[in-house]
Scaffold this motif. Structure first.
Motif, PDB file in Angstrom:
ATOM      1  N   ALA A  40     104.809 102.260   5.258  1.00 27.61           N
ATOM      2  CA  ALA A  40     103.454 101.994   5.735  1.00 27.61           C
ATOM      3  C   ALA A  40     102.642 101.293   4.660  1.00 27.61           C
ATOM      4  N   SER A  41     101.613 100.569   5.116  1.00 30.22           N
ATOM      5  CA  SER A  41     100.732  99.856   4.189  1.00 30.22           C
ATOM      6  C   SER A  41      99.257 100.171   4.428  1.00 30.22           C
ATOM      7  N   SER A  42      98.990 101.212   5.198  1.00 31.48           N
ATOM      8  CA  SER A  42      97.612 101.564   5.523  1.00 31.48           C
ATOM      9  C   SER A  42      97.595 102.988   6.055  1.00 31.48           C
ATOM     10  N   LEU A  43      96.412 103.531   6.216  1.00 37.29           N
ATOM     11  CA  LEU A  43      96.277 104.865   6.792  1.00 37.29           C
ATOM     12  C   LEU A  43      96.818 104.906   8.216  1.00 37.29           C
ATOM     13  N   SER A  44      96.494 103.906   9.008  1.00 38.29           N
ATOM     14  CA  SER A  44      96.967 103.912  10.400  1.00 38.29           C
ATOM     15  C   SER A  44      98.487 103.860  10.474  1.00 38.29           C
ATOM     16  N   GLU A  45      99.107 103.029   9.628  1.00 34.13           N
ATOM     17  CA  GLU A  45     100.567 102.969   9.639  1.00 34.13           C
ATOM     18  C   GLU A  45     101.174 104.271   9.135  1.00 34.13           C
ATOM     19  N   PHE A  83     104.097 109.406  10.538  1.00 34.41           N
ATOM     20  CA  PHE A  83     104.119 110.862  10.557  1.00 34.41           C
ATOM     21  C   PHE A  83     104.012 111.421  11.977  1.00 34.41           C
ATOM     22  N   GLU A  84     103.119 110.842  12.768  1.00 33.76           N
ATOM     23  CA  GLU A  84     102.817 111.407  14.081  1.00 33.76           C
ATOM     24  C   GLU A  84     103.715 110.887  15.197  1.00 33.76           C
ATOM     25  N   SER A  97      99.885 100.415  -0.654  1.00 38.31           N
ATOM     26  CA  SER A  97      98.702  99.643  -0.267  1.00 38.31           C
ATOM     27  C   SER A  97      98.187  98.896  -1.488  1.00 38.31           C
ATOM     28  N   PRO A  98      97.672  97.683  -1.303  1.00 38.24           N
ATOM     29  CA  PRO A  98      97.075  96.982  -2.442  1.00 38.24           C
ATOM     30  C   PRO A  98      95.981  97.794  -3.123  1.00 38.24           C
ATOM     31  N   ASP A 154      87.928 107.632   0.790  1.00 37.27           N
ATOM     32  CA  ASP A 154      87.800 108.353   2.052  1.00 37.27           C
ATOM     33  C   ASP A 154      89.078 108.340   2.886  1.00 37.27           C
ATOM     34  N   GLU A 155      90.163 107.715   2.363  1.00 36.79           N
ATOM     35  CA  GLU A 155      91.418 107.674   3.098  1.00 36.79           C
ATOM     36  C   GLU A 155      92.593 108.290   2.348  1.00 36.79           C
ATOM     37  N   ILE A 156      92.503 108.405   1.046  1.00 34.80           N
ATOM     38  CA  ILE A 156      93.663 108.763   0.239  1.00 34.80           C
ATOM     39  C   ILE A 156      94.242 110.123   0.614  1.00 34.80           C
TER      40      ILE A 156
END
Length: 378
Positions: free
Chosen positions: A56-61, A66-67, A77-78, A83-85
Protein backbone atom coordinates in the motif's frame (compact mmCIF):
# COMPACT_ATOMS: atom_id res chain seq x y z
CA UNK A 1 -24.15 -5.79 -22.11
CA UNK A 2 -24.26 -2.05 -22.65
CA UNK A 3 -20.94 -0.28 -23.15
CA UNK A 4 -18.69 1.01 -21.77
CA UNK A 5 -17.18 -1.58 -19.43
CA UNK A 6 -13.87 -2.96 -18.27
CA UNK A 7 -13.84 -6.74 -18.47
CA UNK A 8 -11.32 -8.71 -16.44
CA UNK A 9 -11.01 -12.31 -17.59
CA UNK A 10 -10.66 -14.88 -14.80
CA UNK A 11 -8.69 -17.40 -16.82
CA UNK A 12 -6.10 -14.81 -17.85
CA UNK A 13 -5.85 -13.53 -14.28
CA UNK A 14 -5.30 -17.05 -12.95
CA UNK A 15 -2.67 -17.65 -15.63
CA UNK A 16 -0.68 -14.65 -14.36
CA UNK A 17 -1.16 -15.59 -10.73
CA UNK A 18 0.00 -19.16 -11.30
CA UNK A 19 3.09 -17.94 -13.13
CA UNK A 20 3.95 -15.42 -10.39
CA UNK A 21 3.40 -18.05 -7.71
CA UNK A 22 5.85 -20.33 -9.49
CA UNK A 23 8.38 -17.51 -9.93
CA UNK A 24 8.09 -16.73 -6.21
CA UNK A 25 8.91 -20.35 -5.38
CA UNK A 26 11.81 -20.55 -7.81
CA UNK A 27 13.35 -17.22 -6.74
CA UNK A 28 12.84 -17.95 -3.02
CA UNK A 29 11.20 -14.54 -2.66
CA UNK A 30 7.84 -13.14 -1.61
CA UNK A 31 5.84 -11.58 -4.45
CA UNK A 32 3.05 -9.25 -3.36
CA UNK A 33 0.40 -7.20 -5.16
CA UNK A 34 0.85 -3.42 -5.47
CA UNK A 35 -2.53 -1.72 -5.25
CA UNK A 36 -1.28 1.33 -7.15
CA UNK A 37 -1.62 -0.73 -10.34
CA UNK A 38 -4.57 -2.96 -9.49
CA UNK A 39 -7.13 -2.78 -6.69
CA UNK A 40 -10.29 -4.55 -7.90
CA UNK A 41 -11.06 -5.96 -4.47
CA UNK A 42 -13.83 -8.27 -5.63
CA UNK A 43 -11.11 -10.38 -7.25
CA UNK A 44 -9.18 -10.76 -3.97
CA UNK A 45 -10.64 -14.22 -3.20
CA UNK A 46 -8.87 -15.42 -6.36
CA UNK A 47 -5.63 -13.66 -5.42
CA UNK A 48 -5.59 -15.25 -1.97
CA UNK A 49 -5.32 -18.66 -3.62
CA UNK A 50 -1.86 -17.66 -4.90
CA UNK A 51 -0.34 -14.88 -2.74
CA UNK A 52 -0.51 -13.84 0.90
CA UNK A 53 0.28 -10.11 1.01
CA UNK A 54 -0.12 -6.75 -0.69
CA UNK A 55 1.58 -3.38 -0.73
CA UNK A 56 0.00 0.00 0.00
CA UNK A 57 0.99 3.62 -0.54
CA UNK A 58 -1.71 5.42 1.44
CA UNK A 59 -4.13 5.02 4.31
CA UNK A 60 -6.93 3.94 1.99
CA UNK A 61 -4.77 1.28 0.35
CA UNK A 62 -3.57 0.04 3.75
CA UNK A 63 -7.18 -0.32 4.89
CA UNK A 64 -8.03 -2.12 1.65
CA UNK A 65 -5.26 -4.61 2.38
CA UNK A 66 -6.31 -5.19 5.96
CA UNK A 67 -10.09 -5.06 5.59
CA UNK A 68 -10.66 -6.57 2.13
CA UNK A 69 -7.57 -8.64 1.29
CA UNK A 70 -7.41 -9.93 4.84
CA UNK A 71 -3.74 -9.34 5.70
CA UNK A 72 -1.70 -6.37 6.83
CA UNK A 73 0.02 -4.30 4.15
CA UNK A 74 3.64 -3.62 3.32
CA UNK A 75 3.23 0.15 3.35
CA UNK A 76 5.36 2.90 1.83
CA UNK A 77 4.38 6.55 1.45
CA UNK A 78 6.44 9.54 0.34
CA UNK A 79 5.28 11.23 3.56
CA UNK A 80 3.07 10.06 6.41
CA UNK A 81 0.78 12.48 8.25
CA UNK A 82 0.10 12.93 11.96
CA UNK A 83 -3.61 12.30 11.61
CA UNK A 84 -3.15 9.10 9.56
CA UNK A 85 -0.05 7.34 10.86
CA UNK A 86 -1.72 5.44 13.72
CA UNK A 87 -4.40 3.99 11.46
CA UNK A 88 -1.79 3.10 8.83
CA UNK A 89 0.25 1.29 11.49
CA UNK A 90 -2.86 -0.64 12.58
CA UNK A 91 -3.26 -1.92 9.02
CA UNK A 92 0.42 -2.59 8.22
CA UNK A 93 2.96 -5.32 8.85
CA UNK A 94 5.84 -3.38 7.26
CA UNK A 95 6.29 0.38 7.30
CA UNK A 96 8.89 1.96 5.01
CA UNK A 97 10.01 5.56 5.45
CA UNK A 98 10.97 7.72 2.49
CA UNK A 99 13.40 9.89 4.45
CA UNK A 100 15.38 9.92 7.66
CA UNK A 101 13.32 12.87 8.87
CA UNK A 102 10.10 10.86 8.43
CA UNK A 103 11.75 8.01 10.33
CA UNK A 104 12.66 10.33 13.20
CA UNK A 105 9.16 11.75 13.31
CA UNK A 106 7.20 8.50 13.34
CA UNK A 107 9.29 5.43 14.21
CA UNK A 108 8.21 5.56 17.86
CA UNK A 109 4.57 5.31 16.73
CA UNK A 110 5.15 2.28 14.47
CA UNK A 111 4.05 -0.36 16.94
CA UNK A 112 4.90 -3.90 15.83
CA UNK A 113 5.62 -2.94 12.21
CA UNK A 114 8.89 -4.07 10.65
CA UNK A 115 10.52 -0.77 9.72
CA UNK A 116 12.38 0.01 6.49
CA UNK A 117 14.00 2.85 4.62
CA UNK A 118 13.53 3.57 0.95
CA UNK A 119 16.96 3.93 -0.65
CA UNK A 120 17.94 5.53 -3.94
CA UNK A 121 20.73 3.83 -5.94
CA UNK A 122 20.79 6.83 -8.29
CA UNK A 123 20.39 4.49 -11.27
CA UNK A 124 17.35 3.57 -13.32
CA UNK A 125 16.80 2.65 -16.95
CA UNK A 126 13.24 4.00 -17.02
CA UNK A 127 13.29 6.34 -20.02
CA UNK A 128 10.17 8.40 -19.32
CA UNK A 129 10.93 10.94 -16.58
CA UNK A 130 7.33 10.88 -15.35
CA UNK A 131 7.94 7.27 -14.28
CA UNK A 132 11.62 7.42 -13.31
CA UNK A 133 11.95 7.35 -9.50
CA UNK A 134 15.73 7.84 -9.59
CA UNK A 135 15.90 10.89 -11.87
CA UNK A 136 18.03 13.81 -10.59
CA UNK A 137 16.08 15.78 -8.01
CA UNK A 138 13.86 12.80 -7.18
CA UNK A 139 11.70 13.03 -4.09
CA UNK A 140 12.07 9.28 -3.47
CA UNK A 141 14.49 7.59 -1.14
CA UNK A 142 17.75 8.15 0.73
CA UNK A 143 21.00 8.07 -1.24
CA UNK A 144 24.00 6.20 0.16
CA UNK A 145 25.91 9.37 1.04
CA UNK A 146 23.12 10.38 3.45
CA UNK A 147 22.98 7.13 5.42
CA UNK A 148 24.83 6.83 8.73
CA UNK A 149 27.41 4.06 9.02
CA UNK A 150 25.27 2.44 11.69
CA UNK A 151 21.57 2.27 10.85
CA UNK A 152 19.02 3.02 13.56
CA UNK A 153 18.53 -0.10 15.67
CA UNK A 154 14.88 -0.61 14.66
CA UNK A 155 15.44 -0.43 10.88
CA UNK A 156 14.92 -3.94 9.53
CA UNK A 157 14.93 -3.48 5.77
CA UNK A 158 15.60 -1.50 2.60
CA UNK A 159 13.07 -0.71 -0.11
CA UNK A 160 14.36 0.13 -3.59
CA UNK A 161 12.11 0.82 -6.58
CA UNK A 162 13.82 1.52 -9.93
CA UNK A 163 11.77 -0.24 -12.64
CA UNK A 164 8.78 0.20 -14.94
CA UNK A 165 7.63 -2.73 -17.11
CA UNK A 166 11.25 -3.88 -17.11
CA UNK A 167 12.94 -7.15 -18.01
CA UNK A 168 15.30 -9.29 -15.95
CA UNK A 169 18.29 -7.89 -17.87
CA UNK A 170 17.43 -4.42 -16.53
CA UNK A 171 17.08 -5.82 -13.03
CA UNK A 172 20.48 -7.49 -13.29
CA UNK A 173 22.19 -4.23 -14.25
CA UNK A 174 20.27 -2.27 -11.61
CA UNK A 175 21.04 -4.81 -8.91
CA UNK A 176 24.76 -4.23 -9.43
CA UNK A 177 24.24 -0.55 -8.62
CA UNK A 178 22.11 -1.38 -5.58
CA UNK A 179 24.80 -3.69 -4.23
CA UNK A 180 27.61 -1.27 -5.02
CA UNK A 181 25.82 1.52 -3.15
CA UNK A 182 24.22 -0.30 -0.22
CA UNK A 183 25.64 -3.79 0.38
CA UNK A 184 27.83 -2.55 3.23
CA UNK A 185 24.60 -2.05 5.22
CA UNK A 186 23.14 -5.47 4.31
CA UNK A 187 24.53 -7.16 7.46
CA UNK A 188 22.42 -4.70 9.50
CA UNK A 189 19.07 -5.51 7.86
CA UNK A 190 16.77 -8.52 7.54
CA UNK A 191 14.86 -7.90 4.32
CA UNK A 192 15.12 -6.04 1.02
CA UNK A 193 12.19 -5.04 -1.18
CA UNK A 194 13.06 -4.62 -4.86
CA UNK A 195 9.81 -2.78 -5.61
CA UNK A 196 7.66 -3.07 -8.68
CA UNK A 197 8.08 -2.86 -12.44
CA UNK A 198 9.26 -6.48 -12.85
CA UNK A 199 7.02 -7.57 -15.73
CA UNK A 200 7.45 -11.32 -15.34
CA UNK A 201 4.16 -12.12 -17.08
CA UNK A 202 5.15 -10.44 -20.35
CA UNK A 203 5.80 -13.06 -23.03
CA UNK A 204 9.41 -12.01 -23.65
CA UNK A 205 10.44 -11.78 -19.97
CA UNK A 206 13.46 -14.00 -19.28
CA UNK A 207 12.37 -15.82 -16.13
CA UNK A 208 15.34 -18.19 -16.18
CA UNK A 209 17.68 -15.21 -16.01
CA UNK A 210 15.78 -13.83 -13.03
CA UNK A 211 16.07 -17.20 -11.27
CA UNK A 212 19.84 -17.23 -11.83
CA UNK A 213 20.14 -13.64 -10.58
CA UNK A 214 18.27 -14.47 -7.40
CA UNK A 215 20.20 -17.67 -6.81
CA UNK A 216 23.39 -15.62 -6.88
CA UNK A 217 21.92 -12.93 -4.62
CA UNK A 218 20.77 -15.49 -2.02
CA UNK A 219 24.21 -17.09 -2.09
CA UNK A 220 25.87 -13.73 -1.40
CA UNK A 221 23.35 -12.63 1.26
CA UNK A 222 21.65 -15.76 2.64
CA UNK A 223 20.18 -13.94 5.63
CA UNK A 224 18.13 -11.44 3.58
CA UNK A 225 14.47 -12.06 2.85
CA UNK A 226 13.65 -10.75 -0.64
CA UNK A 227 10.37 -9.10 -1.61
CA UNK A 228 9.05 -8.05 -5.02
CA UNK A 229 5.90 -5.94 -5.32
CA UNK A 230 4.79 -5.62 -8.95
CA UNK A 231 1.36 -4.41 -9.92
CA UNK A 232 1.24 -4.58 -13.69
CA UNK A 233 2.58 -8.14 -13.77
CA UNK A 234 -0.49 -9.44 -11.94
CA UNK A 235 -3.04 -7.76 -14.22
CA UNK A 236 -1.00 -7.73 -17.46
CA UNK A 237 -3.21 -8.54 -20.47
CA UNK A 238 -6.10 -9.71 -18.32
CA UNK A 239 -8.88 -7.84 -20.07
CA UNK A 240 -10.08 -4.98 -22.29
CA UNK A 241 -12.10 -1.79 -22.11
CA UNK A 242 -15.12 -2.18 -24.38
CA UNK A 243 -16.58 0.99 -25.91
CA UNK A 244 -18.92 1.97 -28.72
CA UNK A 245 -18.93 4.55 -31.50
CA UNK A 246 -21.47 7.31 -30.81
CA UNK A 247 -20.66 9.64 -33.71
CA UNK A 248 -18.22 10.21 -36.56
CA UNK A 249 -17.04 13.73 -37.40
CA UNK A 250 -14.60 15.05 -39.99
CA UNK A 251 -12.39 18.13 -40.25
CA UNK A 252 -9.52 18.89 -42.62
CA UNK A 253 -9.49 15.33 -43.89
CA UNK A 254 -9.37 13.77 -40.43
CA UNK A 255 -12.27 11.55 -39.50
CA UNK A 256 -12.73 11.05 -35.78
CA UNK A 257 -14.82 8.29 -34.30
CA UNK A 258 -16.20 9.66 -31.03
CA UNK A 259 -16.58 6.92 -28.44
CA UNK A 260 -18.60 6.56 -25.24
CA UNK A 261 -15.36 6.54 -23.24
CA UNK A 262 -12.67 9.14 -22.63
CA UNK A 263 -8.90 8.88 -22.73
CA UNK A 264 -8.47 11.56 -20.07
CA UNK A 265 -11.11 9.98 -17.82
CA UNK A 266 -10.79 6.24 -18.43
CA UNK A 267 -7.37 5.67 -20.07
CA UNK A 268 -5.22 8.48 -18.61
CA UNK A 269 -1.88 6.72 -19.13
CA UNK A 270 -2.48 6.96 -22.88
CA UNK A 271 -2.10 10.74 -22.53
CA UNK A 272 0.36 10.82 -19.61
CA UNK A 273 2.90 8.21 -20.72
CA UNK A 274 2.02 8.41 -23.61
CA UNK A 275 1.58 5.05 -25.29
CA UNK A 276 -0.75 3.69 -27.94
CA UNK A 277 -3.12 0.96 -26.83
CA UNK A 278 -3.91 -2.01 -29.03
CA UNK A 279 -7.35 -1.83 -30.61
CA UNK A 280 -8.86 -5.19 -31.41
CA UNK A 281 -9.07 -5.82 -35.16
CA UNK A 282 -7.49 -2.46 -36.09
CA UNK A 283 -4.01 -1.42 -37.20
CA UNK A 284 -2.31 1.60 -35.65
CA UNK A 285 -1.06 4.08 -38.29
CA UNK A 286 1.64 6.59 -37.37
CA UNK A 287 1.31 10.27 -38.32
CA UNK A 288 3.63 10.07 -41.33
CA UNK A 289 1.82 7.15 -42.91
CA UNK A 290 -1.58 8.64 -42.08
CA UNK A 291 -0.80 11.73 -44.17
CA UNK A 292 0.05 9.46 -47.11
CA UNK A 293 -2.90 7.11 -46.72
CA UNK A 294 -5.73 9.37 -45.62
CA UNK A 295 -6.72 10.73 -49.06
CA UNK A 296 -7.11 7.18 -50.35
CA UNK A 297 -8.86 5.34 -47.53
CA UNK A 298 -12.26 5.55 -45.89
CA UNK A 299 -11.11 3.08 -43.25
CA UNK A 300 -8.79 5.43 -41.32
CA UNK A 301 -10.03 7.00 -38.09
CA UNK A 302 -8.73 8.97 -35.19
CA UNK A 303 -10.32 7.77 -31.96
CA UNK A 304 -11.83 10.52 -29.82
CA UNK A 305 -13.12 10.56 -26.28
CA UNK A 306 -16.47 11.93 -25.23
CA UNK A 307 -15.21 14.73 -22.97
CA UNK A 308 -14.86 18.46 -23.55
CA UNK A 309 -11.04 18.31 -23.37
CA UNK A 310 -9.79 19.32 -26.82
CA UNK A 311 -6.94 16.83 -26.65
CA UNK A 312 -9.10 13.87 -25.65
CA UNK A 313 -8.17 11.79 -28.68
CA UNK A 314 -5.57 9.19 -29.55
CA UNK A 315 -3.74 8.35 -32.77
CA UNK A 316 -5.00 6.89 -36.01
CA UNK A 317 -6.22 3.40 -36.77
CA UNK A 318 -7.19 1.50 -39.89
CA UNK A 319 -10.24 -0.71 -39.43
CA UNK A 320 -11.22 -3.65 -41.64
CA UNK A 321 -14.48 -1.91 -42.59
CA UNK A 322 -16.07 1.50 -42.23
CA UNK A 323 -17.16 2.27 -38.69
CA UNK A 324 -20.82 2.86 -37.97
CA UNK A 325 -22.53 4.38 -34.95
CA UNK A 326 -23.06 1.57 -32.47
CA UNK A 327 -19.98 -0.45 -33.50
CA UNK A 328 -17.85 -1.70 -30.63
CA UNK A 329 -14.26 -0.49 -30.31
CA UNK A 330 -12.28 -2.68 -27.91
CA UNK A 331 -9.09 -1.43 -26.24
CA UNK A 332 -6.92 -4.36 -25.20
CA UNK A 333 -5.02 -4.70 -21.90
CA UNK A 334 -6.87 -1.97 -20.01
CA UNK A 335 -7.02 -3.36 -16.49
CA UNK A 336 -3.66 -2.52 -14.85
CA UNK A 337 -2.89 1.13 -14.10
CA UNK A 338 -6.23 2.05 -15.67
CA UNK A 339 -9.08 1.01 -13.40
CA UNK A 340 -7.22 2.62 -10.47
CA UNK A 341 -6.77 5.98 -12.24
CA UNK A 342 -10.18 6.79 -13.64
CA UNK A 343 -12.01 9.98 -12.78
CA UNK A 344 -15.43 11.58 -13.22
CA UNK A 345 -14.38 14.66 -15.21
CA UNK A 346 -17.33 16.05 -17.18
CA UNK A 347 -19.62 13.54 -15.45
CA UNK A 348 -19.13 11.15 -18.35
CA UNK A 349 -20.61 7.73 -17.70
CA UNK A 350 -17.96 5.68 -15.96
CA UNK A 351 -17.35 2.22 -17.46
CA UNK A 352 -18.85 -0.64 -15.50
CA UNK A 353 -16.57 -3.26 -13.96
CA UNK A 354 -17.23 -6.81 -15.13
CA UNK A 355 -15.61 -10.23 -14.83
CA UNK A 356 -15.68 -12.95 -17.45
CA UNK A 357 -15.63 -16.09 -15.33
CA UNK A 358 -13.92 -19.33 -16.29
CA UNK A 359 -17.30 -20.88 -17.10
CA UNK A 360 -18.05 -18.14 -19.65
CA UNK A 361 -20.46 -16.21 -17.42
CA UNK A 362 -20.12 -12.41 -17.56
CA UNK A 363 -20.75 -10.88 -14.14
CA UNK A 364 -21.19 -7.16 -13.58
CA UNK A 365 -19.19 -6.32 -10.48
CA UNK A 366 -20.16 -2.67 -10.34
CA UNK A 367 -22.16 -0.13 -12.33
CA UNK A 368 -21.55 3.55 -11.75
CA UNK A 369 -24.40 6.00 -11.39
CA UNK A 370 -25.14 9.70 -11.18
CA UNK A 371 -24.93 9.38 -7.40
CA UNK A 372 -21.28 8.27 -7.69
CA UNK A 373 -20.50 11.43 -9.65
CA UNK A 374 -22.50 13.64 -7.29
CA UNK A 375 -21.15 12.14 -4.08
CA UNK A 376 -17.55 12.45 -5.25
CA UNK A 377 -17.98 16.17 -4.55
CA UNK A 378 -20.29 15.82 -1.54
Amino acid sequence: MNTPYYMIEELKLRRNLALISDVARRTNAEWILAFKAFALWKTFPIFREYIQSTTASSLSEARLAFEEFGSKAHTFSPAYKDDEIDEIVRCSSHLTFNSLSQYERYHNRAGECSLGLRVNPEYSEVGTLLYNPCAPGTRFGVSADKLPDQLPADIRGFHCHCHCESGSDVFERTLQHIEDKFSRWFPQIEWINFGGGHLVTRADYDIERLVRIMQGFHKRYPHLKVIFEPGSAFAWQTGPLVSSVVDIVEDKGIRTAILDVSFTCHMPDCLEMPYFPDVRGAEHIDDEHFSLLSPHSSLLYRLGGNSCLAGDFMGYWRFPSELQVGDEVIFEDMIHYTTVKTNTFNGITHPALAMLHADGRLEVLRRFTYEDYRDHMD
